[in-house]
Design an enzyme around this catalytic site. Structure first.
Site, PDB file in Angstrom:
ATOM      1  N   TYR A  52       0.776  -0.955   0.194  1.00 50.21           N
ATOM      2  CA  TYR A  52      -0.098  -0.087  -0.017  1.00 50.21           C
ATOM      3  C   TYR A  52       0.933   0.923  -0.048  1.00 50.21           C
ATOM      4  O   TYR A  52       1.975   1.135   0.614  1.00 50.21           O
ATOM      5  CB  TYR A  52      -0.829   0.334   1.214  1.00 50.21           C
ATOM      6  CG  TYR A  52      -1.972  -0.893   1.136  1.00 50.21           C
ATOM      7  CD1 TYR A  52      -1.509  -2.496   1.045  1.00 50.21           C
ATOM      8  CD2 TYR A  52      -3.307  -0.637   1.108  1.00 50.21           C
ATOM      9  CE1 TYR A  52      -2.815  -3.438   1.331  1.00 50.21           C
ATOM     10  CE2 TYR A  52      -4.381  -1.638   0.950  1.00 50.21           C
ATOM     11  CZ  TYR A  52      -3.840  -3.067   0.966  1.00 50.21           C
ATOM     12  OH  TYR A  52      -5.021  -3.974   0.895  1.00 50.21           O
ATOM     13  N   GLU A  53       0.512   2.164  -0.565  1.00 51.74           N
ATOM     14  CA  GLU A  53       1.257   3.642  -0.798  1.00 51.74           C
ATOM     15  C   GLU A  53       1.654   4.077   0.527  1.00 51.74           C
ATOM     16  O   GLU A  53       2.649   4.853   0.454  1.00 51.74           O
ATOM     17  CB  GLU A  53       0.578   4.397  -1.754  1.00 51.74           C
ATOM     18  CG  GLU A  53      -0.728   5.023  -0.966  1.00 51.74           C
ATOM     19  CD  GLU A  53      -1.435   5.735  -2.209  1.00 51.74           C
ATOM     20  OE1 GLU A  53      -1.311   5.697  -3.437  1.00 51.74           O
ATOM     21  OE2 GLU A  53      -2.373   6.379  -1.711  1.00 51.74           O
ATOM     22  N   SER A  54       0.965   3.959   1.714  1.00 55.27           N
ATOM     23  CA  SER A  54       1.150   4.424   2.942  1.00 55.27           C
ATOM     24  C   SER A  54       2.878   3.911   3.519  1.00 55.27           C
ATOM     25  O   SER A  54       3.368   4.221   4.429  1.00 55.27           O
ATOM     26  CB  SER A  54       0.402   3.926   3.802  1.00 55.27           C
ATOM     27  OG  SER A  54      -0.158   2.714   3.881  1.00 55.27           O
TER      28      SER A  54
END
Lengths: 260, 289, 289, 260
Positions: A52-54
């Site tokens: 996930y881009e987090s």
């Protein structure tokens, strides 16, 4: 046939999950892509790597995150890196097999709009914007897109191109120097669309059970091409459906409200 | 050198009207308490920057603090639109909001370039994308080795960075863990910085390569327990998802928004007082009291 | 996907004559065992890159493995010159060595750019410096926003990266801690990679934001205890400073160097055998046995 | 006077350490700079922040490192970052007050050579090379340089400029766009040299006890200017000397050999 009953959304999520293979490295958007990716992980692709881009790499959430940076993603990840590192070393670095995106609008070449409906400076609807999608669409090895099929979402012309699909078709991506192959499948609540081998225009290649060709054409804002050999999506298996429903139920319990 | 002080004093001293202010947090550790204090002190004309502006930016925009916003994704995650943000963009209320819209990859690179003391960042992006048509900050350059055209984007170098972290020691050294987002870069890119923390401890007891901001890169450290709520702080408390979904209704109309902000933010003295005010309305909402 | 295999097999399979090879380690975790195996397998014509080439590069160069070296600081730290390196540069023995000399800041940026899939990096450096006169790879570009002239340097994107780390789990996920140098960047910048580790464990038990190389970015993981000696591995053993100072005498003359390498590296089968060979000569040198 | 006896190297290290102030952020080169920096930390500047290019920030080694990345530096640091981050965020980012360098050769404008003696392509002596020094010299707020003063080291013309001092003097640094102020002091075993306020040529400003002006001039390969007001370096105090010697003794014991 004692097929279990299921919703169109469930069929969409399950059809999307089937395209993911074990050990693929998948950069996951929030919402429908996240449900499909985790369903794949919980069924046929236990070693799929979800990112996930987090900054969470190799995450294995027990419940679906509501947002891209939920604690569940961090707590179950192999490692958590900074957001600049995520976009630099992992996405732009060419480490991602599949970028998995949602969309507000899509056109015949699988270009995506998540920015505005109407003119940019005087929008009818102001959407959330680009997020990580433009560079996921550009740099991931290939891209899957999942969204509900309606004539308002599948449009003749986008008001805004937020993330590129196959641009204006043919070898346009290659000529533009984009590293990834672009969208290879669009999964909807009606069926599956894939780009034609040379024109790269999306064509209907599979219909979900109970859906007609005419329904799919009617839910598309351009004249939808249908593949010569139109397939029938196998209905959800008992395991797929139970796993998905259990995931949504766990999610609802954990979030103290209705499931996504 | 970090001064350990109150949030009220830090915001009063370090944030001026018209400043370029980054309040960062990527779902995790969003500096809500600091955002409220900016609203309470009626800061005006701010140029805000954040990758993922959400409720706290909806509040600052709706309360008239901002003249412009640089961002890459603006929404209420998992819920929907930010109504105050949309009202400002679509109808100019309470004031027009100039947008500088970019992508996550761009802003992440731009913060890193800012932290690196560079005027710009190079990235592969924006090909075939309409954002450069509307944001003149997004340019291109040619690689001097391969001839490839790449995107060139200006650094983010704010006047002030505002973040929330898990803890600081008594000297003001700060430890952040979990989803760390771009917070370290934001602080290093900024001229000044305010860090609110869950607690101040004798020793950070951090693992070897932990994300640490030494006290000499931070201007002010303020102890504000639960200061990220309704966002979460790994190791301390979870995300208050109900607050995010409740916000949709509160913020939908100008009147309900203003009434809520007046009652819970403008009429309270600090974050603890805000929490008491909230819990008086929603005694059953244990999670955000 | 990382294959857990022997170092001999990994080097045979993954490193070919003529390859562009990064063996990295910044004082800490230097991949000595892997370097020895490259020498033992008589790899030839390698283009080597390392920020701080030291004894292991002196050995590879002196044994005729290298045709060129990209570097930023070459020496025996705390002791003096690398005699084999100097012999190659000053007198072309055993073969001429083409140098591409850069600075630490340059190579660190260049590895990071390689890991980021970019053809070059931008940095502020080399102003008034003579290196660009001798290394045509160092160019300049103009910032499209400020007009400032900055240095542009080509990425490092090796065929193979070779590093040593503390541990891997049984799936081949790797944990590195302490002074991590540019090892993560080197692996991510390279097409293939070999990681030797102190031990393979059931679970890495790593802290939240630890430096991890997931098994899907590593080609081969090889368990080689003490494989960084005479360098050190934090948590396992200290630096063998005596070996570094002894090396000065061993490497000063071609004959003593060749005799030592023949006896301890070429005539041994692997790193454990090398260690036995060394300890037979120096029974009292407990620290490097 | 019952002054303790001391060596010229000890005087050099002590004189260098005195220039460092408490709470300064100092990017430390290995060898003489490292000894002087740690002496400062152990005497008058307990809160000085020492940074080594290996990524160790706020390190407090009990013994001197032999190399730039010793375990002692890592184990006692506030945090340890990657080498790319060190050069990008911390040095180039403008976070360093003092860059503290050694040198093989220096010229009258405090430019430094650590690359080659003789022609680059056919060197008489091949030195280790640049390391982190060029960008430390460029980006640190100011720079201190410590080296032994001899006519072979203090040369009329460098064979190679590895790290810039004041280039060819005057406001050359500013015109070149270098962010830092450049060398503000050169500390030797004979005295202290500082750049002239306008020409930026080094001039002798202080002599260590027992050293004559003529000795310093004789140990310089160019015609050395002497400041109108030449100061006398105060001799080492008992505390300085004892602290330095204890540090070297601990280092020797820890490394199992002679101290650096």
């Amino acid at each position: 046939m004692a097929e279990p009953t299921y919703t169109a959304d469930e069929m969409m999520t399950i059809a999307a999950s089937r395209l993911l293979q074990n050990r693929m490295v998948c950069f996951v958007g929030i919402g429908l892509p996240s449900a499909a990716s985790n369903l794949a992980r919980l069924t046929h692709a236990p070693e799929i790597v979800l990112i996930y881009e987090s900054g969470t790499i190799g995450t294995k959430p027990d419940v679906l995150p509501l947002s891209i940076g939920d604690g569940e993603l961090s707590a179950t990840a192999d490692t958590v890196v900074s957001v600049p590192e995520m976009f630099r070393y992992w996405l732009q670095g060419g480490r991602i097999d599949i970028g998995f995106l949602g969309a507000a609008q899509i056109d015949r070449f699988a270009n995506i709009n998540t920015t505005v409906i109407g003119p940019y400076d005087k929008p009818k609807v102001r959407l959330p914007g680009a997020g990580g999608a433009p560079e996921i669409a550009g740099s991931a090895g290939e891209v899957f897109i999942v969204l509900r099929q309606t004539a308002r979402a599948f449009v003749e012309k986008l008001d805004f191109i937020t993330s590129v699909g196959h641009l204006d078709g043919g070898d346009a991506r290659k000529r533009a120097g984009l590293p990834g192959k672009g969208p290879s499948a669009v999964i909807t609540d009606l069926g599956i669309l894939k780009p034609h081998s040379t024109t790269r225009e999306l064509e209907l290649v599979s219909l979900h059970p109970g859906v007609t060709k005419e329904q799919a054409i009617g839910a598309t804002g351009w004249k939808l091409n249908v593949a010569a050999r139109l397939e029938a999506t196998p209905p959800p298996t008992k395991i797929e459906l139970e796993t998905l429903r259990a995931l949504h139920a766990r999610t609802a319990r954990a979030h103290g409200s209705a499931a996504a | 050198m970090a001064e350990i002080t109150t949030l009220r004093e830090a915001v009063a001293k370090l944030i001026g009207d018209g400043d370029y202010v980054a309040c960062e947090g990527f779902t995790h550790l969003i500096p809500f308490a600091a955002g409220h204090e900016i609203i309470r002190q009626e800061k005006r004309n701010l140029a805000l920057v954040r990758m993922t502006p959400d409720i706290i930016h909806d509040q600052m925009i709706g309360m008239g603090c901002a003249r412009e916003l640089t961002f890459s994704w603006g929404g209420n995650p998992g819920v929907g639109s930010l109504h105050r943000f949309r009202d400002a963009v679509e109808r100019g209320w309470p004031a027009p909001l100039k947008l500088y819209e970019r992508s996550h990859a761009d802003l992440a690179n731009a913060y890193a370039a800012g932290a690196s003391g560079l005027p710009f960042a190079v990235m592969r992006g924006y090909v075939g994308n309409d954002l450069p048509k509307h944001n003149p900050q997004i340019k291109t350059l040619i690689c001097p080795f391969t001839g490839e055209t790449l995107a060139a984007v200006p650094s983010v170098r704010p006047d002030v960075a505002v973040i929330h972290a898990q803890k600081a020691d008594r000297k003001g050294n700060v430890l952040i863990y979990g989803i760390v987002g771009v917070q370290k870069e934001a602080v290093l890119a900024a001229k000044r910085s305010i860090v609110t923390v869950e607690e101040i401890v004798a020793s950070l007891d951090a693992p070897r390569n932990a994300t640490i901001l030494p006290n000499w890169v931070v201007s002010a450290v303020c102890c504000v327990p639960r200061g990220a709520r309704p966002s979460y702080a790994e190791g301390y408390y979870g995300r208050d998802n109900k607050f995010y979904s409740d916000w949709d209704e509160i913020a939908r109309e100008r009147e309900t928004f203003l009434a809520w902000m007046t009652r819970h933010v403008m009429s309270t003295t600090d974050f603890a007082d805000y929490e008491r005010s909230l819990s008086a309305v929603q005694p059953k909402q244990v999670s955000h009291g």
